[in-house]
Design a protein around this motif. Structure first.
Motif, mmCIF file in Angstrom:
data_model
loop_
_atom_site.group_PDB
_atom_site.id
_atom_site.type_symbol
_atom_site.label_atom_id
_atom_site.label_comp_id
_atom_site.label_asym_id
_atom_site.label_seq_id
_atom_site.Cartn_x
_atom_site.Cartn_y
_atom_site.Cartn_z
ATOM 1 N N TYR A 211 47.846 4.580 -26.350
ATOM 2 C CA TYR A 211 46.481 4.939 -26.745
ATOM 3 C C TYR A 211 46.457 5.383 -28.203
ATOM 4 C CZ TYR A 211 44.992 5.230 -21.811
ATOM 5 O OH TYR A 211 44.670 4.962 -20.502
ATOM 6 N N LYS A 212 45.499 4.839 -28.974
ATOM 7 C CA LYS A 212 45.308 5.261 -30.361
ATOM 8 C C LYS A 212 43.813 5.431 -30.628
ATOM 9 C CE LYS A 212 49.493 5.245 -32.297
ATOM 10 N NZ LYS A 212 49.876 4.163 -33.205
ATOM 11 N N ALA A 213 43.444 6.605 -31.160
ATOM 12 C CA ALA A 213 42.061 6.894 -31.516
ATOM 13 C C ALA A 213 42.074 8.171 -32.355
ATOM 14 C CB ALA A 213 41.199 7.086 -30.264
ATOM 15 N N PRO A 214 40.991 8.488 -33.040
ATOM 16 C CA PRO A 214 40.964 9.756 -33.775
ATOM 17 C C PRO A 214 41.294 10.929 -32.857
ATOM 18 C CG PRO A 214 39.101 8.411 -34.403
ATOM 19 C CD PRO A 214 39.754 7.709 -33.258
ATOM 20 N N GLY A 215 42.332 11.685 -33.195
ATOM 21 C CA GLY A 215 42.747 12.828 -32.379
ATOM 22 C C GLY A 215 43.589 12.467 -31.182
ATOM 23 N N THR A 216 43.897 11.184 -31.017
ATOM 24 C CA THR A 216 44.688 10.733 -29.855
ATOM 25 C C THR A 216 45.783 9.775 -30.280
ATOM 26 O OG1 THR A 216 42.875 10.989 -28.248
ATOM 27 C CG2 THR A 216 44.614 9.420 -27.694
ATOM 28 N N ASP A 217 46.991 10.084 -29.873
ATOM 29 C CA ASP A 217 48.154 9.207 -30.035
ATOM 30 C C ASP A 217 49.035 9.480 -28.833
ATOM 31 O OD1 ASP A 217 50.287 7.653 -30.748
ATOM 32 O OD2 ASP A 217 50.589 8.545 -32.728
ATOM 33 N N LEU A 218 48.846 8.682 -27.793
ATOM 34 C CA LEU A 218 49.417 8.987 -26.483
ATOM 35 C C LEU A 218 50.085 7.761 -25.872
ATOM 36 C CD1 LEU A 218 49.380 11.430 -24.396
ATOM 37 C CD2 LEU A 218 47.504 10.203 -23.277
ATOM 38 N N THR A 219 51.245 7.978 -25.264
ATOM 39 C CA THR A 219 51.939 6.922 -24.518
ATOM 40 C C THR A 219 52.038 7.339 -23.056
ATOM 41 O OG1 THR A 219 53.268 6.297 -26.440
ATOM 42 C CG2 THR A 219 54.059 5.589 -24.287
ATOM 43 N N ILE A 220 51.614 6.445 -22.184
ATOM 44 C CA ILE A 220 51.641 6.725 -20.748
ATOM 45 C C ILE A 220 52.482 5.659 -20.049
ATOM 46 C CG2 ILE A 220 50.291 6.979 -18.635
ATOM 47 C CD1 ILE A 220 47.921 7.819 -20.335
ATOM 48 N N GLU A 221 53.603 6.060 -19.493
ATOM 49 C CA GLU A 221 54.406 5.145 -18.686
ATOM 50 C C GLU A 221 53.807 5.098 -17.291
ATOM 51 O OE1 GLU A 221 59.097 4.327 -17.435
ATOM 52 O OE2 GLU A 221 58.563 6.013 -18.747
ATOM 53 N N LEU A 222 53.717 3.918 -16.723
ATOM 54 C CA LEU A 222 53.118 3.760 -15.401
ATOM 55 C C LEU A 222 54.185 3.793 -14.322
ATOM 56 C CD1 LEU A 222 50.556 0.927 -16.217
ATOM 57 C CD2 LEU A 222 50.210 3.407 -16.266
ATOM 58 N N ALA A 223 53.792 4.231 -13.129
ATOM 59 C CA ALA A 223 54.724 4.247 -12.006
ATOM 60 C C ALA A 223 55.269 2.834 -11.777
ATOM 61 C CB ALA A 223 54.020 4.751 -10.751
ATOM 62 N N GLU A 224 56.523 2.747 -11.370
ATOM 63 C CA GLU A 224 57.208 1.456 -11.299
ATOM 64 C C GLU A 224 56.464 0.445 -10.436
ATOM 65 O OE1 GLU A 224 61.597 -0.441 -10.132
ATOM 66 O OE2 GLU A 224 61.207 1.711 -9.936
ATOM 67 N N LYS A 225 55.966 0.862 -9.301
ATOM 68 C CA LYS A 225 55.278 -0.058 -8.397
ATOM 69 C C LYS A 225 53.781 0.259 -8.350
ATOM 70 C CE LYS A 225 59.330 -0.952 -5.479
ATOM 71 N NZ LYS A 225 59.878 -0.940 -4.100
ATOM 72 N N VAL A 259 54.534 10.760 -19.713
ATOM 73 C CA VAL A 259 53.409 10.917 -20.640
ATOM 74 C C VAL A 259 53.862 11.727 -21.850
ATOM 75 C CG1 VAL A 259 51.019 11.677 -20.908
ATOM 76 C CG2 VAL A 259 51.838 10.888 -18.672
ATOM 77 N N ASN A 260 53.646 11.173 -23.051
ATOM 78 C CA ASN A 260 54.059 11.852 -24.280
ATOM 79 C C ASN A 260 53.038 11.639 -25.387
ATOM 80 O OD1 ASN A 260 57.050 12.908 -23.971
ATOM 81 N ND2 ASN A 260 56.984 10.900 -22.953
ATOM 82 N N GLY A 261 52.781 12.697 -26.156
ATOM 83 C CA GLY A 261 51.855 12.597 -27.280
ATOM 84 C C GLY A 261 50.669 13.528 -27.135
ATOM 85 N N THR A 262 49.617 13.215 -27.864
ATOM 86 C CA THR A 262 48.440 14.077 -27.947
ATOM 87 C C THR A 262 47.174 13.295 -27.603
ATOM 88 O OG1 THR A 262 49.477 15.396 -29.688
ATOM 89 C CG2 THR A 262 47.096 15.554 -29.477
ATOM 90 N N VAL A 263 46.269 13.956 -26.886
ATOM 91 C CA VAL A 263 45.000 13.326 -26.522
ATOM 92 C C VAL A 263 43.868 14.331 -26.700
ATOM 93 C CG1 VAL A 263 45.197 13.905 -24.055
ATOM 94 C CG2 VAL A 263 43.805 11.952 -24.763
ATOM 95 N N SER A 264 42.729 13.849 -27.213
ATOM 96 C CA SER A 264 41.548 14.685 -27.411
ATOM 97 C C SER A 264 40.417 14.211 -26.503
ATOM 98 C CB SER A 264 41.080 14.604 -28.872
ATOM 99 O OG SER A 264 42.092 15.026 -29.756
ATOM 100 N N ASN A 265 39.646 15.149 -25.987
ATOM 101 C CA ASN A 265 38.513 14.753 -25.153
ATOM 102 C C ASN A 265 37.372 14.242 -26.022
ATOM 103 O OD1 ASN A 265 37.668 17.474 -26.044
ATOM 104 N ND2 ASN A 265 36.020 17.229 -24.548
ATOM 105 N N THR A 266 36.543 13.375 -25.455
ATOM 106 C CA THR A 266 35.398 12.824 -26.187
ATOM 107 C C THR A 266 34.065 13.170 -25.540
ATOM 108 O OG1 THR A 266 35.725 10.733 -24.992
ATOM 109 C CG2 THR A 266 36.680 10.912 -27.211
ATOM 110 N N LYS A 267 34.101 13.752 -24.352
ATOM 111 C CA LYS A 267 32.904 14.249 -23.677
ATOM 112 C C LYS A 267 33.260 15.575 -23.019
ATOM 113 C CE LYS A 267 30.917 9.685 -22.577
ATOM 114 N NZ LYS A 267 29.653 9.807 -23.313
ATOM 115 N N PRO A 268 32.296 16.475 -22.861
ATOM 116 C CA PRO A 268 32.596 17.756 -22.222
ATOM 117 C C PRO A 268 33.085 17.574 -20.789
ATOM 118 C CG PRO A 268 30.465 17.832 -23.312
ATOM 119 C CD PRO A 268 30.892 16.392 -23.312
ATOM 120 N N LEU A 269 33.956 18.481 -20.361
ATOM 121 C CA LEU A 269 34.411 18.533 -18.978
ATOM 122 C C LEU A 269 33.677 19.679 -18.297
ATOM 123 C CD1 LEU A 269 36.290 18.126 -16.509
ATOM 124 C CD2 LEU A 269 37.999 19.520 -17.716
#
Length: 409
Positions: A211-225, A259-269
Motif C-alpha cells: 500500500y502506498k498513499a500520503p501517510g501510508t506505506d504498508l506491506t501486508i503478507e496474506l495467509a498462505e491459503k 504486517v509492516n509499515g505505517t498506515v493513516s486513516n482517511t475517514k473517522p472511526l
C-alpha cells in the motif's frame, strides 16, 4: 416509488437477501427505540417468509448512556449471562440475526475510555460462542441501518433540521439499491459482480499487498491459503446471506505476523459511541507498535489493548474509490457505510472463512493457519483517490491492483 413503498422494499430486502430467512427459522433482531416502526415491518416480513418466532431486543440511547455514567465498576466489568444465552439458543436452532443500526455516533462522548473498554472486554468474553458462529458464518446474520435524528444531524448539519432525517433516508435507500425496479434482483446482479472480482484475486494467489498513499506505506503478507470473498456468505447448509447492506468490498485475511509499515486513516472511526480520527498506526511483524491520533487517542489505545490480538489485523478489504457510496461524497460517521466507500482494514479477529478449511477450525486453531484471534473486530478506513496497491506474486513480481484509488484491472 413513494416513501412507504421504499420502506416496505427495504424490509423485504433485509429478510429475503440480508438474512434470507428460511421456513421454520427463529429470528432475532437487535435495534434501538428509534427503529420501532421499521422493526415492525421487518417482523411482519420475517413471518411472511416462514420464521417460527421473531424476537426484537430494543435498546434506548438514554438508558445505554446512563449505564456507563452510573453503573458500578462491578457491573461495568460484567455482561449479563441471560443475554449470552439468548444468542446461544439462536445459534443452536440455526436461527438468523439482524442488527438495525440507528445510533448517535457521539452517544458515549465524554465517557471515560476505561469504562467503555471494560464493558467491551466483558461482552467479548461472554459472547465467545456467538462471536465464533458469526465469524465463521455458522448462522445467517446481517446489518442494516435506518436514520435517527441525532445521526442525521451529524451527517447533514448544513440542512434545515426538518430535512435532515429524510435526506438520510433517501441516501440509505440509494446505497442499498432501492428506488427503481426490483431491489432483490439488483442485489443478485451486484453480488455476481463482486464475486467476479474475488475470483480474479483468488486466481492470482498474491503473497503480499503493498500500500502506498500520503501517510501510508504498508506491506501486508496474506495467509498462505487465503481466500478472497465478496459480501455474499453461506451458512454450512449452503443458504446465502449478505452480512453487510450496503456492501462494495472483497476481502481476505492477512498473515498475523506479516504486517509492516505505517498506515493513516482517511475517514473517522466511530467506536463505542465515540469518534476517533486523524490517527496513524505503525506495525512491526504484525503488531501495532506505535499509535498517534488527533481525536480519541486514549480510546484507540484502549481498543488496541483489549486483548493480545486486538493490536493485530484480522481483515484486509478492497473497495474502489469510484464506488456508489464514495461518489456520494457523504461522510456517514457509521462504519457500515464508510467502510464501503474506502479500502479498509480491521483490527482484531480474522474470519475463518477467509482461509481454506477455516470454517471448521475452532478459534484456538486459527493461529495454526496464520490467522489472528481476538474478541474485537473493528474496521477502519484507509483508502483514498491517491492510494496505489500492488500485489506481490510468489516469485516476487509486482502487479498493480489499485491505481489512484481504483481497480487497475
Amino acid at each position: 416509488m413513494n416513501f412507504n413503498e421504499k420502506l416496505a422494499q427495504y424490509a423485504e430486502l433485509a429478510v429475503q437477501v440480508g438474512m434470507n430467512v428460511q421456513k421454520g427459522q427463529p429470528v432475532l433482531i437487535n435495534t434501538t427505540t428509534d427503529a420501532v416502526e421499521f422493526a415492525r415491518l421487518v417482523v411482519a416480513e420475517a413471518y411472511k417468509a416462514g420464521a417460527s418466532r421473531v424476537t426484537v431486543n430494543f435498546t434506548d440511547e438514554f438508558v445505554s448512556r446512563a449505564f456507563y455514567e452510573n453503573a458500578s465498576e462491578e457491573e461495568i466489568n460484567h455482561y449479563p449471562e441471560w443475554a449470552a444465552k439468548q444468542r446461544d439458543e439462536l445459534i443452536a436452532k440455526n436461527g438468523a440475526l439482524l442488527w438495525i443500526d440507528s445510533e448517535d455516533p457521539d452517544l458515549l462522548e465524554g465517557i471515560p475510555s476505561s469504562r467503555i473498554s471494560a464493558q467491551q472486554k466483558a461482552g467479548g468474553k461472554a459472547l465467545e460462542n456467538y462471536r465464533n458462529a458469526v465469524m465463521s458464518d455458522k448462522i445467517a446474520w446481517s446489518i442494516i441501518a435506518i436514520p435517527s435524528e441525532k445521526w442525521a444531524k451529524k451527517v447533514f448539519p448544513h440542512l434545515p433540521e426538518e430535512e435532515q432525517v429524510n435526506a438520510l433516508w433517501e441516501t440509505i435507500f440509494s446505497t442499498v439499491r432501492i428506488g427503481e425496479g426490483n431491489a432483490v434482483e439488483k442485489w443478485h446482479t451486484h453480488i455476481e459482480e463482486l464475486e467476479s472480482r474475488a475470483t480474479m484475486l483468488n486466481e492470482k494467489h498474491y503473497k503480499k499487498l503493498h500500500y502506498k498513499a500520503p501517510g501510508t506505506d504498508l506491506t501486508i503478507e496474506l495467509a498462505e491459503k487465503h481466500i478472497w470473498l465478496s459480501g455474499a456468505s453461506k451458512t454450512p447448509a449452503g443458504v446465502p446471506f449478505i452480512a453487510n447492506m450496503p456492501t462494495e468490498e472483497v476481502y481476505t485475511a492477512p498473515l498475523r505476523s506479516g504486517v509492516n509499515g505505517t498506515v493513516s486513516n482517511t475517514k473517522p472511526l466511530v467506536y463505542s459511541g465515540n469518534v476517533i480520527d486523524g490517527f496513524v498506526l505503525t506495525f512491526k511483524d504484525g503488531k501495532v507498535v506505535d499509535v498517534k491520533a488527533e481525536k480519541g487517542e486514549d480510546l484507540l489505545k484502549e481498543l488496541l489493548n483489549t486483548d493480545e490480538g486486538s493490536a493485530y489485523l484480522g481483515e484486509v478489504a478492497l473497495v474502489p474509490h469510484e464506488s456508489p457510496i464514495s461518489s456520494s461524497n457523504i461522510l456517514f460517521y457509521n462504519t457500515l457505510f464508510d467502510e464501503n466507500a474506502s479500502n479498509h482494514l480491521a483490527l482484531g479477529g480474522a474470519y475463518g472463512t477467509n482461509v481454506e478449511g477455516g470454517r471448521d477450525l475452532t478459534e484456538s486453531q486459527l493461529p495454526s493457519v496464520g490467522l489472528n484471534t481476538s474478541i474485537t473486530h473493528e474496521d477502519f478506513m484507509v483508502g483514498s483517490a491517491e492510494m496505489d496497491i500492488d500485489g506481490e506474486l510468489a516469485d516476487g513480481t509486482l502487479e498493480p491492483i489499485f491505481r489512484k484509488g481504483n481497480w487497475a484491472f
